[in-house]
Write a protein that holds these residues in place. Sequence first.
Motif, PDB file in Angstrom:
ATOM      1  N   VAL A  89      12.814 -13.249   4.072  1.00 43.49           N
ATOM      2  CA  VAL A  89      12.850 -11.880   4.854  1.00 43.49           C
ATOM      3  C   VAL A  89      11.987 -11.541   3.219  1.00 43.49           C
ATOM      4  N   GLY A  90      11.661 -10.303   3.883  1.00 38.74           N
ATOM      5  CA  GLY A  90      11.361  -9.138   3.084  1.00 38.74           C
ATOM      6  C   GLY A  90      10.040  -9.602   2.152  1.00 38.74           C
ATOM      7  N   LYS A  91       9.537 -10.329   1.994  1.00 36.89           N
ATOM      8  CA  LYS A  91       8.970 -10.842   0.586  1.00 36.89           C
ATOM      9  C   LYS A  91       7.658  -9.948   0.966  1.00 36.89           C
ATOM     10  N   LYS A  92       7.601  -8.948   1.529  1.00 36.95           N
ATOM     11  CA  LYS A  92       6.059  -7.660   1.327  1.00 36.95           C
ATOM     12  C   LYS A  92       6.657  -6.532   0.235  1.00 36.95           C
ATOM     13  N   ILE A  93       7.983  -6.650   1.425  1.00 37.51           N
ATOM     14  CA  ILE A  93       8.760  -5.370   0.561  1.00 37.51           C
ATOM     15  C   ILE A  93       8.733  -5.118  -1.441  1.00 37.51           C
ATOM     16  N   LEU A  94       8.947  -6.669  -1.630  1.00 34.70           N
ATOM     17  CA  LEU A  94       8.710  -6.808  -3.034  1.00 34.70           C
ATOM     18  C   LEU A  94       7.438  -6.411  -4.083  1.00 34.70           C
ATOM     19  N   ALA A  95       6.275  -6.528  -2.932  1.00 31.89           N
ATOM     20  CA  ALA A  95       4.670  -6.706  -3.224  1.00 31.89           C
ATOM     21  C   ALA A  95       4.720  -4.422  -3.238  1.00 31.89           C
ATOM     22  N   THR A  96       5.126  -3.740  -3.050  1.00 31.25           N
ATOM     23  CA  THR A  96       4.898  -2.691  -2.686  1.00 31.25           C
ATOM     24  C   THR A  96       5.129  -1.737  -3.605  1.00 31.25           C
ATOM     25  N   GLY A  97       4.244  -0.476  -3.802  1.00 36.42           N
ATOM     26  CA  GLY A  97       5.140   0.472  -5.191  1.00 36.42           C
ATOM     27  C   GLY A  97       4.234  -0.639  -6.062  1.00 36.42           C
ATOM     28  N   ASN A  98       3.155  -1.631  -6.140  1.00 38.56           N
ATOM     29  CA  ASN A  98       2.909  -2.066  -7.375  1.00 38.56           C
ATOM     30  C   ASN A  98       4.239  -2.506  -7.834  1.00 38.56           C
ATOM     31  N   GLY A  99       5.249  -3.170  -6.644  1.00 37.22           N
ATOM     32  CA  GLY A  99       6.140  -4.321  -7.629  1.00 37.22           C
ATOM     33  C   GLY A  99       7.173  -2.789  -7.706  1.00 37.22           C
ATOM     34  N   ARG A 100       7.566  -1.431  -7.102  1.00 37.43           N
ATOM     35  CA  ARG A 100       8.274  -0.993  -7.143  1.00 37.43           C
ATOM     36  C   ARG A 100       8.753  -0.486  -6.241  1.00 37.43           C
ATOM     37  N   CYS A 101       8.136  -0.037  -5.004  1.00 36.13           N
ATOM     38  CA  CYS A 101       8.719  -0.058  -3.815  1.00 36.13           C
ATOM     39  C   CYS A 101       8.293   1.759  -3.744  1.00 36.13           C
ATOM     40  N   ASN A 102       7.618   2.143  -3.430  1.00 34.49           N
ATOM     41  CA  ASN A 102       7.312   3.565  -2.784  1.00 34.49           C
ATOM     42  C   ASN A 102       8.000   3.759  -1.463  1.00 34.49           C
ATOM     43  N   LEU A 103       9.820   3.538  -1.477  1.00 34.99           N
ATOM     44  CA  LEU A 103      10.647   3.811  -0.377  1.00 34.99           C
ATOM     45  C   LEU A 103      10.401   4.993   0.895  1.00 34.99           C
ATOM     46  N   LYS A 110       6.562  11.179  -3.851  1.00 34.53           N
ATOM     47  CA  LYS A 110       6.850   9.721  -3.540  1.00 34.53           C
ATOM     48  C   LYS A 110       8.924   9.777  -4.199  1.00 34.53           C
ATOM     49  N   VAL A 111       8.448   8.717  -3.090  1.00 32.80           N
ATOM     50  CA  VAL A 111      10.454   8.212  -3.936  1.00 32.80           C
ATOM     51  C   VAL A 111      10.349   6.880  -4.672  1.00 32.80           C
ATOM     52  N   PHE A 112      11.083   6.489  -5.528  1.00 34.47           N
ATOM     53  CA  PHE A 112      11.392   4.999  -5.831  1.00 34.47           C
ATOM     54  C   PHE A 112      12.855   5.531  -6.564  1.00 34.47           C
ATOM     55  N   PRO A 113      12.929   3.689  -6.302  1.00 33.32           N
ATOM     56  CA  PRO A 113      14.841   3.146  -7.030  1.00 33.32           C
ATOM     57  C   PRO A 113      13.573   3.887  -7.819  1.00 33.32           C
ATOM     58  N   MET A 114      15.831   4.279  -8.944  1.00 32.64           N
ATOM     59  CA  MET A 114      15.752   4.445 -10.114  1.00 32.64           C
ATOM     60  C   MET A 114      15.088   3.140 -11.032  1.00 32.64           C
ATOM     61  N   SER A 115      16.205   2.004 -10.146  1.00 34.50           N
ATOM     62  CA  SER A 115      15.340   0.636 -11.030  1.00 34.50           C
ATOM     63  C   SER A 115      14.127   0.280 -11.488  1.00 34.50           C
ATOM     64  N   SER A 117      -6.188  -5.554   2.085  1.00 30.07           N
ATOM     65  CA  SER A 117      -5.472  -3.840   2.673  1.00 30.07           C
ATOM     66  C   SER A 117      -4.681  -4.011   2.453  1.00 30.07           C
ATOM     67  N   GLN A 118      -3.543  -3.025   2.551  1.00 28.63           N
ATOM     68  CA  GLN A 118      -2.203  -2.823   2.555  1.00 28.63           C
ATOM     69  C   GLN A 118      -1.346  -2.344   3.795  1.00 28.63           C
ATOM     70  N   VAL A 119      -2.537  -2.001   5.013  1.00 28.30           N
ATOM     71  CA  VAL A 119      -1.588  -1.780   5.828  1.00 28.30           C
ATOM     72  C   VAL A 119      -3.203  -1.815   7.339  1.00 28.30           C
ATOM     73  N   THR A 120      -2.581  -1.446   8.165  1.00 26.48           N
ATOM     74  CA  THR A 120      -3.138  -2.248   9.374  1.00 26.48           C
ATOM     75  C   THR A 120      -2.970  -0.797  10.267  1.00 26.48           C
ATOM     76  N   ALA A 121      -4.387  -0.399  10.730  1.00 32.25           N
ATOM     77  CA  ALA A 121      -4.941   0.857  11.985  1.00 32.25           C
ATOM     78  C   ALA A 121      -5.124  -0.152  12.577  1.00 32.25           C
ATOM     79  N   GLY A 122      -4.401   0.877  13.458  1.00 32.84           N
ATOM     80  CA  GLY A 122      -4.903   0.187  15.498  1.00 32.84           C
ATOM     81  C   GLY A 122      -3.495  -0.945  15.292  1.00 32.84           C
ATOM     82  N   GLY A 123      -3.432  -1.415  16.753  1.00 36.40           N
ATOM     83  CA  GLY A 123      -1.927  -2.378  16.890  1.00 36.40           C
ATOM     84  C   GLY A 123      -1.518  -1.943  18.004  1.00 36.40           C
ATOM     85  N   ILE A 124       0.063  -2.682  18.738  1.00 35.96           N
ATOM     86  CA  ILE A 124       0.345  -2.447  19.821  1.00 35.96           C
ATOM     87  C   ILE A 124      -0.340  -0.846  20.370  1.00 35.96           C
TER      88      ILE A 124
END
Length: 438
Positions: A62-76, A127-132, A378-385
């Motif tokens: 699970v959560g593979k995309k989270i690992l790629a977010t924020g250039n590996g830092r996760c801008n949560l 932008k909020v990031f984990p301290m780590s 692309s990092q995000v999809t516009a459109g959808g359900i």
Amino acid sequence: MILYIMSKNKNIAVENDATAKGVIAMLREIAIIGGGAAGMMAAIVAARNGANVVIYEKMNRVGKKILATGNGRCNLTNINLSHQNIGCLHSTNRDLVRNILKQFTVENTIDFFEILGIAHKVEAGGKVFPMSDQASSVLDVLRYEIDKLGISVLCDCEIQSVKKIKDQFLLKDQNGVEYRADRVIMVTGGMSSPSLGSNGSGYGLAKSLGHKVVKPFPALVQLKLESPFLKVIKGIKFDGEASILVDREALRKEEGEILFTEYGISGPPILQLSRSAVEALEYKKKPQLKIDMFPSHTHDELVALISLRLSYQYDRPLDFSFIGLINKRMIPIILKEAGIHHLDKLCSEVSNKEIRNIVKILKDWEFSITGSQTWANSQVTAGGIDVSSICPETLESKLVKGLFFAGEILDVDGDCGGYNLQWAWSSGYVVGNEATIK
Ligand SMILES: Cc1cc2nc3c(=O)[nH]c(=O)nc-3n(C[C@H](O)[C@H](O)[C@H](O)COP(=O)(O)OP(=O)(O)OC[C@H]3O[C@@H](n4cnc5c(N)ncnc54)[C@H](O)[C@@H]3O)c2cc1C
């Protein structure tokens, strides 16, 4: 009297018969299709409410995309986002976005992660990031909580069909294995970065249940430009300002590091503008990109600066006089674009009109946008359900009772800056809750 009710994964203590009935009602099987940010949040909330939760995830974890977010830092998330200020989230139903952000706010998100162990810091632009500085720490604490709550996680399990039979849902995976559930939360993401799991398969599932899909297009993506110079200027980076023009009207302007590439242009301001550009192309318009390489100077200031340099260097060739002011590879191109073909003419021979033409290119260089990079980039999809068939308070389908949607699969997308993950956390929270109480 304390009763213990056996749930699949845990004992739930309740205080009396009345509450016990409530808990029995909550002991429903909730199928979560997709173990991304929204799916994990929904699973945690539903399991905390006492439901039996199963996450079905097509990838091997699970959560593979989270690992790629924020250039590996996760801008949560982003502290500038609130239900009163949703300008950075785009949807055809802005009230729906407001309702959902009100129910699980940015502050709630920060607290939720603090309790799980993620200390946070706020950087430029809110932008909020984990301290780590590690996206993996965000995934670690989510997975730990999922384990702790006894949530079942079935990986390598791609759900290929969902049917409603009476009050229950029947799900089938790629091997024909069937699963039953009382509620279904569809959180399969959009089409962006399919190598991380989201390949648009959820749209097909939703359509089979009667939902419409607003045509998806890639957003937060690099742009392709029409220009004969790209091979020469590729790799050149500078701090500048970029704007999108559609029908000569400037739609949006962004500043930051801009990078020319072999296909066109990239960098944070370009990703931020890309949604407007791709949307215009979808409507068969001809968007232009205007680049200002000297945003801190007005036209007149830049004319004065260049005139002064030319007066000091009156006996040198014009092209040489730009060394030290702009990237060397750019000089002949800027001069040619300004209509100057004798690049080595003496600085003393340059007219005021020519100086103004050079400044026009340095500050208002225009390119035709011909397209964008692919879904893979692309990092995000516009459109959808289509959200018109979704209850704006609960995110339950108006067409199929017991079916919920959250995250990027919906026709909601955000700018760069933590807005997309906040949408995933808030909407995941709401459906996790609603699927257990409704
Ligand atoms: C490179 C990159 C960097 C990003 N950085 C940021 C950032 O720093 N901050 C921010 O706010 N946003 C960021 N985003 C956007 C953000 O990550 C997404 O908007 C968010 O993760 C969407 O969450 P989701 O749960 O809706 O979908 P996803 O995270 O895409 O999860 C969907 C899950 O569903 C699974 N799935 C799909 N179909 C099926 C199926 N049929 N059966 C079973 N499982 C299925 C997928 O494998 C996937 O795990 C970034 C995106 C990318 C690609």
